[in-house]
Write a protein that holds these residues in place. Structure first.
Motif, PDB file in Angstrom:
ATOM      1  N   THR A 241       0.845  -1.187   0.000  1.00 51.20           N
ATOM      2  CA  THR A 241       0.000   0.000   0.000  1.00 51.20           C
ATOM      3  C   THR A 241       0.884   1.242   0.000  1.00 51.20           C
ATOM      4  O   THR A 241       1.959   1.235   0.606  1.00 51.20           O
ATOM      5  CB  THR A 241      -0.932   0.020   1.220  1.00 51.20           C
ATOM      6  OG1 THR A 241      -0.145  -0.041   2.423  1.00 51.20           O
ATOM      7  CG2 THR A 241      -1.903  -1.152   1.187  1.00 51.20           C
TER       8      THR A 241
ATOM      9  N   PHE B 205      -9.345  -4.225   1.347  1.00 54.41           N
ATOM     10  CA  PHE B 205      -8.483  -3.066   1.103  1.00 54.41           C
ATOM     11  C   PHE B 205      -9.282  -1.966   0.416  1.00 54.41           C
ATOM     12  O   PHE B 205     -10.264  -2.243  -0.277  1.00 54.41           O
ATOM     13  CB  PHE B 205      -7.271  -3.460   0.249  1.00 54.41           C
ATOM     14  CG  PHE B 205      -6.295  -4.349   0.969  1.00 54.41           C
ATOM     15  CD1 PHE B 205      -5.217  -3.804   1.662  1.00 54.41           C
ATOM     16  CD2 PHE B 205      -6.461  -5.726   0.975  1.00 54.41           C
ATOM     17  CE1 PHE B 205      -4.325  -4.624   2.334  1.00 54.41           C
ATOM     18  CE2 PHE B 205      -5.577  -6.557   1.648  1.00 54.41           C
ATOM     19  CZ  PHE B 205      -4.497  -5.996   2.337  1.00 54.41           C
ATOM     20  N   ARG B 206      -8.848  -0.730   0.628  1.00 54.73           N
ATOM     21  CA  ARG B 206      -9.541   0.408   0.039  1.00 54.73           C
ATOM     22  C   ARG B 206      -9.056   0.612  -1.400  1.00 54.73           C
ATOM     23  O   ARG B 206      -8.218   1.464  -1.694  1.00 54.73           O
ATOM     24  CB  ARG B 206      -9.320   1.675   0.868  1.00 54.73           C
ATOM     25  CG  ARG B 206     -10.015   1.651   2.218  1.00 54.73           C
ATOM     26  CD  ARG B 206     -10.110   3.039   2.831  1.00 54.73           C
ATOM     27  NE  ARG B 206      -8.963   3.883   2.548  1.00 54.73           N
ATOM     28  CZ  ARG B 206      -7.822   3.843   3.235  1.00 54.73           C
ATOM     29  NH1 ARG B 206      -7.674   2.985   4.242  1.00 54.73           N
ATOM     30  NH2 ARG B 206      -6.836   4.654   2.926  1.00 54.73           N
TER      31      ARG B 206
ATOM     32  N   TYR C 256      -7.989   3.419  -3.943  1.00 51.94           N
ATOM     33  CA  TYR C 256      -6.767   3.384  -4.743  1.00 51.94           C
ATOM     34  C   TYR C 256      -6.894   2.435  -5.940  1.00 51.94           C
ATOM     35  O   TYR C 256      -7.511   1.364  -5.828  1.00 51.94           O
ATOM     36  CB  TYR C 256      -5.595   2.926  -3.882  1.00 51.94           C
ATOM     37  CG  TYR C 256      -5.189   3.942  -2.846  1.00 51.94           C
ATOM     38  CD1 TYR C 256      -4.146   4.830  -3.089  1.00 51.94           C
ATOM     39  CD2 TYR C 256      -5.864   4.038  -1.638  1.00 51.94           C
ATOM     40  CE1 TYR C 256      -3.782   5.781  -2.148  1.00 51.94           C
ATOM     41  CE2 TYR C 256      -5.511   4.978  -0.684  1.00 51.94           C
ATOM     42  CZ  TYR C 256      -4.466   5.849  -0.944  1.00 51.94           C
ATOM     43  OH  TYR C 256      -4.117   6.797  -0.013  1.00 51.94           O
TER      44      TYR C 256
ATOM     45  N   SER D 174       4.062   4.371  -3.787  1.00 56.58           N
ATOM     46  CA  SER D 174       3.788   5.702  -3.260  1.00 56.58           C
ATOM     47  C   SER D 174       3.839   6.775  -4.348  1.00 56.58           C
ATOM     48  O   SER D 174       3.054   7.729  -4.324  1.00 56.58           O
ATOM     49  CB  SER D 174       4.780   6.039  -2.143  1.00 56.58           C
ATOM     50  OG  SER D 174       4.596   5.177  -1.039  1.00 56.58           O
TER      51      SER D 174
ATOM     52  N   ASN E  17       0.605   6.113  -6.260  1.00 50.10           N
ATOM     53  CA  ASN E  17      -0.582   5.836  -5.441  1.00 50.10           C
ATOM     54  C   ASN E  17      -1.331   4.594  -5.924  1.00 50.10           C
ATOM     55  O   ASN E  17      -2.554   4.597  -6.080  1.00 50.10           O
ATOM     56  CB  ASN E  17      -1.519   7.048  -5.398  1.00 50.10           C
ATOM     57  CG  ASN E  17      -1.136   8.017  -4.300  1.00 50.10           C
ATOM     58  OD1 ASN E  17      -0.729   7.617  -3.210  1.00 50.10           O
ATOM     59  ND2 ASN E  17      -1.261   9.300  -4.578  1.00 50.10           N
TER      60      ASN E  17
ATOM     61  N   CYS F 280      -5.625  -0.542  -8.202  1.00 52.75           N
ATOM     62  CA  CYS F 280      -4.949  -1.772  -7.777  1.00 52.75           C
ATOM     63  C   CYS F 280      -4.369  -2.485  -8.993  1.00 52.75           C
ATOM     64  O   CYS F 280      -5.069  -2.673  -9.996  1.00 52.75           O
ATOM     65  CB  CYS F 280      -5.960  -2.680  -7.062  1.00 52.75           C
ATOM     66  SG  CYS F 280      -5.247  -4.205  -6.430  1.00 52.75           S
TER      67      CYS F 280
ATOM     68  N   TYR G  52      -1.801   5.679   2.296  1.00 57.46           N
ATOM     69  CA  TYR G  52      -2.933   4.771   2.541  1.00 57.46           C
ATOM     70  C   TYR G  52      -3.483   4.900   3.963  1.00 57.46           C
ATOM     71  O   TYR G  52      -4.695   4.867   4.179  1.00 57.46           O
ATOM     72  CB  TYR G  52      -2.490   3.331   2.267  1.00 57.46           C
ATOM     73  CG  TYR G  52      -3.612   2.317   2.316  1.00 57.46           C
ATOM     74  CD1 TYR G  52      -4.392   2.059   1.189  1.00 57.46           C
ATOM     75  CD2 TYR G  52      -3.886   1.593   3.479  1.00 57.46           C
ATOM     76  CE1 TYR G  52      -5.417   1.121   1.217  1.00 57.46           C
ATOM     77  CE2 TYR G  52      -4.908   0.665   3.526  1.00 57.46           C
ATOM     78  CZ  TYR G  52      -5.668   0.431   2.390  1.00 57.46           C
ATOM     79  OH  TYR G  52      -6.681  -0.494   2.436  1.00 57.46           O
ATOM     80  N   ASP G  53      -2.604   5.025   4.950  1.00 59.46           N
ATOM     81  CA  ASP G  53      -3.040   5.066   6.345  1.00 59.46           C
ATOM     82  C   ASP G  53      -3.488   6.455   6.793  1.00 59.46           C
ATOM     83  O   ASP G  53      -4.092   6.600   7.859  1.00 59.46           O
ATOM     84  CB  ASP G  53      -1.919   4.580   7.272  1.00 59.46           C
ATOM     85  CG  ASP G  53      -1.699   3.081   7.157  1.00 59.46           C
ATOM     86  OD1 ASP G  53      -2.647   2.373   6.777  1.00 59.46           O
ATOM     87  OD2 ASP G  53      -0.575   2.631   7.432  1.00 59.46           O
TER      88      ASP G  53
ATOM     89  N   THR H 113      -7.723   8.265   4.597  1.00 61.82           N
ATOM     90  CA  THR H 113      -8.584   7.097   4.812  1.00 61.82           C
ATOM     91  C   THR H 113      -9.888   7.121   4.017  1.00 61.82           C
ATOM     92  O   THR H 113     -10.652   6.160   4.061  1.00 61.82           O
ATOM     93  CB  THR H 113      -8.905   6.947   6.309  1.00 61.82           C
ATOM     94  OG1 THR H 113      -9.490   8.167   6.785  1.00 61.82           O
ATOM     95  CG2 THR H 113      -7.642   6.635   7.108  1.00 61.82           C
TER      96      THR H 113
ATOM     97  N   VAL I 129      -2.044   0.416  -5.221  1.00 60.41           N
ATOM     98  CA  VAL I 129      -1.928  -0.765  -4.372  1.00 60.41           C
ATOM     99  C   VAL I 129      -1.457  -1.902  -5.272  1.00 60.41           C
ATOM    100  O   VAL I 129      -2.021  -2.133  -6.342  1.00 60.41           O
ATOM    101  CB  VAL I 129      -3.270  -1.116  -3.708  1.00 60.41           C
ATOM    102  CG1 VAL I 129      -3.201  -2.495  -3.028  1.00 60.41           C
ATOM    103  CG2 VAL I 129      -3.663  -0.054  -2.689  1.00 60.41           C
TER     104      VAL I 129
END
Length: 269
Positions: A41, A124-125, A53, A81, A84, A55, A45-46, A49, A86
């Protein structure tokens, strides 16, 4: 004392903002077992919130594992990163990403395209539709990425292969797929070969990237699928870079794959 406390808080915040690698086991109902994956991630990501993202599923080659992409591209967490994204890296052994017609315990097409996607979407988001989902692979994984996207355009919006084994019919009389497809079964091989699946791809349905090294032993079949896609007027990227079927080539080619996905996801925003 106050300065030490502030330093600890600052250090905690800094560490929490780095890209993370998460190693977990994902249940497969079709094979009645758990399978290991890595998920990366991005650093936001943290903290962000509310964000969903894009993927990208990263598929390994023959004899590889979920660790392959981390070995080939050691800055993969930084890339996550930067864009952005996942990243999801499954481990499928030497399955060729196929639901085997001769081994009922080898259902890796179902696992990768359905069970794994459902698990990631739930836990996962990530963007939970094809416009936010890509798939890429190296060698056998290139075969997996292109063939699975061609079979399941409802699942993936973009696919990419570097040094892909894009015509597995060439392997019909070899040992490489003996545990997956019966040796010599040409028609079954064709059902899973990207080169033959290209006959059914709809123009504009998928974003497609293919690259191969000019000295790669798989160059001929990469050129063949490029030619077929041109004949069928299917838009796609096709690059030939100097290099062979080796890690140094992939360390360079993956940079172009990430740019490809970045452009695709930005178009879909």
């Amino acid at each position: 004392m106050k300065q030490i406390f502030l330093l600890i808080i600052s250090l905690f915040f800094t560490l929490s903002c780095y890209a993370k690698k998460i190693s977990i086991d994902v249940p497969s109902a079709s094979m009645n077992k758990n399978l290991p994956i890595h998920v990366i991630t991005p650093d936001s990501y943290d903290t962000d919130t509310n964000k969903l993202y894009p993927c990208v599923y990263l598929l390994h080659g023959y004899g590889g594992s979920r660790n392959t992409w981390l070995y080939v591209k050691k800055d993969l967490q930084e890339i996550s990163s930067k864009y952005n994204f996942v990243f999801v890296m499954p481990d499928v052994a030497k399955s060729w990403y196929i639901d085997s017609p001769i081994n009922k315990n080898s259902k890796y097409e179902t696992y990768v395209t359905k069970e794994l996607v459902e698990y990631i979407d739930k836990n996962f988001r990530v963007i939970k539709d094809r416009t936010g989902r890509g798939i890429a692979g190296i060698s056998m994984g290139g075969h997996g990425a292109i063939s699975l996207a061609f079979k399941h355009p409802e699942t993936y919006g973009a696919c990419a292969s570097t040094s892909g084994a894009l015509n597995i019919v060439d392997l019909v009389h070899t040992k490489f797929l003996n545990d997956v497809i019966a040796k010599g079964d040409v028609e079954e091989f064709k059902k899973h070969s990207a080169l033959y699946l290209a006959d059914k791809v709809e123009a504009g349905k998928l974003k497609i990237h293919i690259d191969c090294g000019s000295e790669d032993f798989l160059f001929k079949e990469n050129k063949a699928i490029h030619k077929k896609l041109l004949q069928r007027k299917i838009p796609h990227n096709y690059f030939v870079f100097p290099g062979a079927h080796k890690v140094p080539y992939w360390r360079n080619s993956i940079n172009y794959i990430m740019i490809f996905f970045d452009q695709y996801f930005k178009e879909k925003k």
